[in-house]
Design an enzyme around this catalytic site. Structure first.
Site, PDB file in Angstrom:
ATOM      1  N   HIS A 165       0.840  -1.202   0.000  1.00 32.78           N
ATOM      2  CA  HIS A 165       0.000   0.000   0.000  1.00 32.78           C
ATOM      3  C   HIS A 165       0.873   1.249   0.000  1.00 32.78           C
ATOM      4  CE1 HIS A 165       0.894  -1.014   4.204  1.00 32.78           C
ATOM      5  NE2 HIS A 165       0.796   0.273   4.471  1.00 32.78           N
TER       6      HIS A 165
HETATM    7  P1  B4P Z   1       1.471   1.247   7.474  1.00 29.38           P
HETATM    8  O1  B4P Z   1       2.399   1.555   6.326  1.00 29.38           O
HETATM    9  O2  B4P Z   1       1.341  -0.203   7.743  1.00 29.38           O
HETATM   10  O3  B4P Z   1       1.915   2.046   8.796  1.00 29.38           O
HETATM   11  P2  B4P Z   1       1.564   3.485   9.400  1.00 29.38           P
HETATM   12  O4  B4P Z   1       1.197   4.477   8.362  1.00 29.38           O
HETATM   13  O5  B4P Z   1       2.671   3.856  10.337  1.00 29.38           O
HETATM   14  O6  B4P Z   1       0.269   3.152  10.232  1.00 29.38           O
HETATM   15  P3  B4P Z   1       0.079   2.389  11.632  1.00 29.38           P
HETATM   16  O7  B4P Z   1      -1.061   1.467  11.418  1.00 29.38           O
HETATM   17  O8  B4P Z   1       1.382   1.836  12.125  1.00 29.38           O
HETATM   18  O9  B4P Z   1      -0.479   3.588  12.505  1.00 29.38           O
HETATM   19  P4  B4P Z   1       0.042   4.495  13.718  1.00 29.38           P
HETATM   20  O10 B4P Z   1      -0.708   4.067  14.940  1.00 29.38           O
HETATM   21  O11 B4P Z   1       1.522   4.625  13.769  1.00 29.38           O
HETATM   22  O12 B4P Z   1       0.061   1.847   7.116  1.00 29.38           O
HETATM   23  C1  B4P Z   1      -1.143   1.129   7.209  1.00 29.38           C
HETATM   24  C2  B4P Z   1      -2.228   2.153   6.952  1.00 29.38           C
HETATM   25  O13 B4P Z   1      -3.465   1.465   6.788  1.00 29.38           O
HETATM   26  C3  B4P Z   1      -2.392   3.104   8.109  1.00 29.38           C
HETATM   27  O14 B4P Z   1      -2.650   4.391   7.596  1.00 29.38           O
HETATM   28  C4  B4P Z   1      -3.613   2.540   8.830  1.00 29.38           C
HETATM   29  O15 B4P Z   1      -4.271   3.533   9.578  1.00 29.38           O
HETATM   30  C5  B4P Z   1      -4.425   2.049   7.647  1.00 29.38           C
HETATM   31  N1  B4P Z   1      -5.392   1.002   7.942  1.00 29.38           N
HETATM   32  C6  B4P Z   1      -5.301  -0.014   8.827  1.00 29.38           C
HETATM   33  N2  B4P Z   1      -6.398  -0.811   8.773  1.00 29.38           N
HETATM   34  C7  B4P Z   1      -7.182  -0.304   7.795  1.00 29.38           C
HETATM   35  C8  B4P Z   1      -8.452  -0.678   7.250  1.00 29.38           C
HETATM   36  N3  B4P Z   1      -9.108  -1.727   7.692  1.00 29.38           N
HETATM   37  N4  B4P Z   1      -8.955   0.075   6.230  1.00 29.38           N
HETATM   38  C9  B4P Z   1      -8.296   1.164   5.769  1.00 29.38           C
HETATM   39  N5  B4P Z   1      -7.113   1.581   6.269  1.00 29.38           N
HETATM   40  C10 B4P Z   1      -6.558   0.846   7.261  1.00 29.38           C
HETATM   41  O16 B4P Z   1      -0.526   5.887  13.238  1.00 29.38           O
HETATM   42  C11 B4P Z   1      -1.924   6.113  13.172  1.00 29.38           C
HETATM   43  C12 B4P Z   1      -2.267   6.842  11.912  1.00 29.38           C
HETATM   44  O17 B4P Z   1      -1.606   8.119  11.877  1.00 29.38           O
HETATM   45  C13 B4P Z   1      -1.798   6.125  10.654  1.00 29.38           C
HETATM   46  O18 B4P Z   1      -2.782   6.289   9.680  1.00 29.38           O
HETATM   47  C14 B4P Z   1      -0.550   6.881  10.256  1.00 29.38           C
HETATM   48  O19 B4P Z   1      -0.291   6.778   8.864  1.00 29.38           O
HETATM   49  C15 B4P Z   1      -0.929   8.282  10.662  1.00 29.38           C
HETATM   50  N6  B4P Z   1       0.234   9.138  10.908  1.00 29.38           N
HETATM   51  C16 B4P Z   1       1.441   8.793  11.434  1.00 29.38           C
HETATM   52  N7  B4P Z   1       2.249   9.868  11.536  1.00 29.38           N
HETATM   53  C17 B4P Z   1       1.522  10.924  11.083  1.00 29.38           C
HETATM   54  C18 B4P Z   1       1.815  12.310  10.927  1.00 29.38           C
HETATM   55  N8  B4P Z   1       2.994  12.824  11.277  1.00 29.38           N
HETATM   56  N9  B4P Z   1       0.852  13.096  10.394  1.00 29.38           N
HETATM   57  C19 B4P Z   1      -0.357  12.598  10.042  1.00 29.38           C
HETATM   58  N10 B4P Z   1      -0.703  11.285  10.159  1.00 29.38           N
HETATM   59  C20 B4P Z   1       0.242  10.462  10.691  1.00 29.38           C
END
Ligand code: B4P
Length: 337
Positions: A165
Site C-alpha cells: 500500500h
Molecule cells: P502502514 O504503512 O502499515 O503504517 P503506518 O502508516 O505507520 O500506520 P500504523 O497502522 O502503524 O499507525 P500508527 O498508529 O503509527 O500503514 C497502514 C495504513 O493502513 C495506516 O494508515 C492505517 O491507519 C491504515 N489502515 C489499517 N487498517 C485499515 C483498514 N481496515 N482500512 C483502511 N485503512 C486501514 O498511526 C496512526 C495513523 O496516523 C496512521 O494512519 C498513520 O499513517 C498516521 N500518521 C502517522 N504519523 C503521522 C503524521 N505525522 N501526520 C499525520 N498522520 C500520521
C-alpha cells in the site's frame, strides 16, 4: 475503473460519509514546530486520542505470498464500501489498484492505494505504481490541493500491514511540508539527472529531483523516468545498508516519499527508538523519517524535544556514506568495495 481526477474529486464526500457512519475514525491532533540542535525545523504532531487505538504488531513480511495470504488482510476484498473511493488500472491488465480511505485518519482525506492482487509490502515500488501515484499527486495539484505519497517498505520501516500500500497525505503547502521536501527544494544542484543527498540531515537519505515537465509525459515516459530515478536511489540505499556491518540479512528496509518534485529514499536500521527520558518505544514510519513525527502524549513530545528529533531519526536510520558513494561512482557494487 476511475481516472486519478475522479478519485481526487470523490475524496471529500467519501470521507465525510465514512466518518459520519462510523466506518472511519478521525483523531484530532495539534501540530508543533521543533528546531533541533542541528538547526533543522521539524513538525511534531501530537495526537493523544490515538492512545485508544490498539497498536498493531509489526508484521514480519513474508516474501512468500501464499503464507502472507493466510493472515487477516484489511486490504483484500470484500472492501468496506464506505472506505472505498474507487479503482485505477495501469496500461497492463494486471496493474490494478484499489483506493481506500485510511480507516484511522489523523489528517482528513488521508488515503491508500493498495494493489488489487496481493503484493508484499517488502517489495520495491514498480513503474506502474510510481506512475499512478504521481498521476494522483498531479490530479490533486490541478484542483489546488497539495499532497505527497509515502511508502513504508520492509520490517524496519514502520509498516503495520504486509499487503502492498502506498499512502497519500494532504499538506497545506507542498513548498514547506514535509520538512525534508522543503530542504530538498532549497538544495542548489549543478545537474538534476543524478541523485543527491540533503547533507544537513544527520541520517542517510537519497533524493532525486524530477523534471519539471513530468506531468506532460506519456504514461510510458512517466514510468521510465520515475523508475530510473527510483532504481538509482534504491541502488544507493543498498550500498548504504552494506556499509553497516551489523545490518540484518534479507531485503533492506526503507521509506519512500514521492512529491511532484522529488523522490526521497531513506534507509532504515530500526523501526523503534527508545526514548531516553521515558524508556518508551517510539515507532517511526515514513512520515517521521520525513520530519513529521507523530506522538501520542505530551510527555512523549517533551521527551522527543529534549532528545532532539534529528538524533532520534539518526538512531532509526543509517549513517550517510554519500561522499564515499560519490567518489566511488555511486553504485552499490562500487561503493561496497
Ligand atoms: P502502514 O504503512 O502499515 O503504517 P503506518 O502508516 O505507520 O500506520 P500504523 O497502522 O502503524 O499507525 P500508527 O498508529 O503509527 O500503514 C497502514 C495504513 O493502513 C495506516 O494508515 C492505517 O491507519 C491504515 N489502515 C489499517 N487498517 C485499515 C483498514 N481496515 N482500512 C483502511 N485503512 C486501514 O498511526 C496512526 C495513523 O496516523 C496512521 O494512519 C498513520 O499513517 C498516521 N500518521 C502517522 N504519523 C503521522 C503524521 N505525522 N501526520 C499525520 N498522520 C500520521
Amino acid at each position: 475503473m476511475n481516472t486519478p481526477a475522479e478519485i481526487i474529486a470523490k475524496l471529500p464526500a467519501t470521507f465525510e460519509a465514512a466518518k459520519a457512519t462510523g466506518n472511519l475514525f478521525f483523531f484530532p491532533s495539534t501540530v508543533h514546530t521543533h528546531v533541533d540542535d542541528f538547526g533543522i525545523s521539524y513538525e511534531i504532531r501530537l495526537c493523544p486520542a490515538l492512545q485508544h487505538k490498539p497498536p498493531l504488531p509489526t508484521p514480519h513480511f513474508d516474501a512468500d505470498p501464499e503464507k502472507e495470504k493466510k493472515k487477516p488482510d484489511p486490504f483484500a476484498p470484500p472492501y468496506n464500501e464506505k472506505l472505498l473511493i474507487g479503482e485505477l488500472r495501469g496500461e497492463e491488465e494486471e496493474d490494478q489498484y484499489v483506493l481506500l480511505l485510511n480507516k484511522f485518519s489523523v489528517v482528513p482525506y488521508h488515503f491508500l492505494m493498495v494493489t488489487k492482487k496481493f503484493q508484499s509490502q517488502s517489495s520495491p515500488l514498480m513503474p506502474p505504481e510510481l506512475a499512478q501515484a504521481y498521476k494522483l499527486l498531479d490530479a490533486a495539484h490541478r484542483t489546488g490541493q497539495n499532497m505527497f505519497a509515502f511508502y513504508n517498505c520492509g520490517d524496519l520501516s514502520g509498516a503495520s500491514q504486509p499487503h502492498k500500500h502506498i499512502q497519500f497525505l494532504p499538506v497545506p503547502a507542498e513548498e514547506v511540508s514535509p520538512p525534508i521536501e522543503r530542504l530538498a527544494r532549497e538544495q542548489q544542484l549543478e545537474t538534476i539527472d543524478r541523485p543527491f543527498t540533503i547533507s544537513k540531515l544527520p541520517y542517510a537519505n537519497h533524493v532525486f529531483r524530477l523534471p519539471s515537465d513530468l506531468a506532460m509525459q506519456s504514461t510510458e515516459q512517466l514510468e521510465d523516468t520515475l523508475c530510473s530515478a527510483f532504481l538509482q536511489l534504491l541502488d544507493l540505499t543498498i550500498s548504504t545498508v552494506r556499509h553497516n556491518a551489523d545490518y540484518p540479512s534479507g531485503n533492506p528496509s526503507y521509506n519512500v516519499l514521492l512529491t511532484r518534485s522529488h523522490i526521497h529514499v531513506i534507509p532504515r536500521r530500526f523501526e523503534n527508538h527508545t526514548l531516553q527520558a521515558t524508556g518508551e518505544e517510539l515507532s517511526v514510519n515514513a512520515l517521521g523519517a520525513a520530519g513529521m513525527l507523530l506522538v501520542k502524549s505530551e510527555p512523549e513530545m517533551e521527551a522527543v524535544k529534549a532528545e532532539g528529533l534529528g538524533k532520534i531519526l539518526r538512531s532509526v536510520g543509517l549513517e550517510s556514506v554519500h561522499e564515499l558513494q560519490v567518489q566511488t561512482g555511486a553504485s552499490a557494487q562500487e561503493a561496497d568495495t
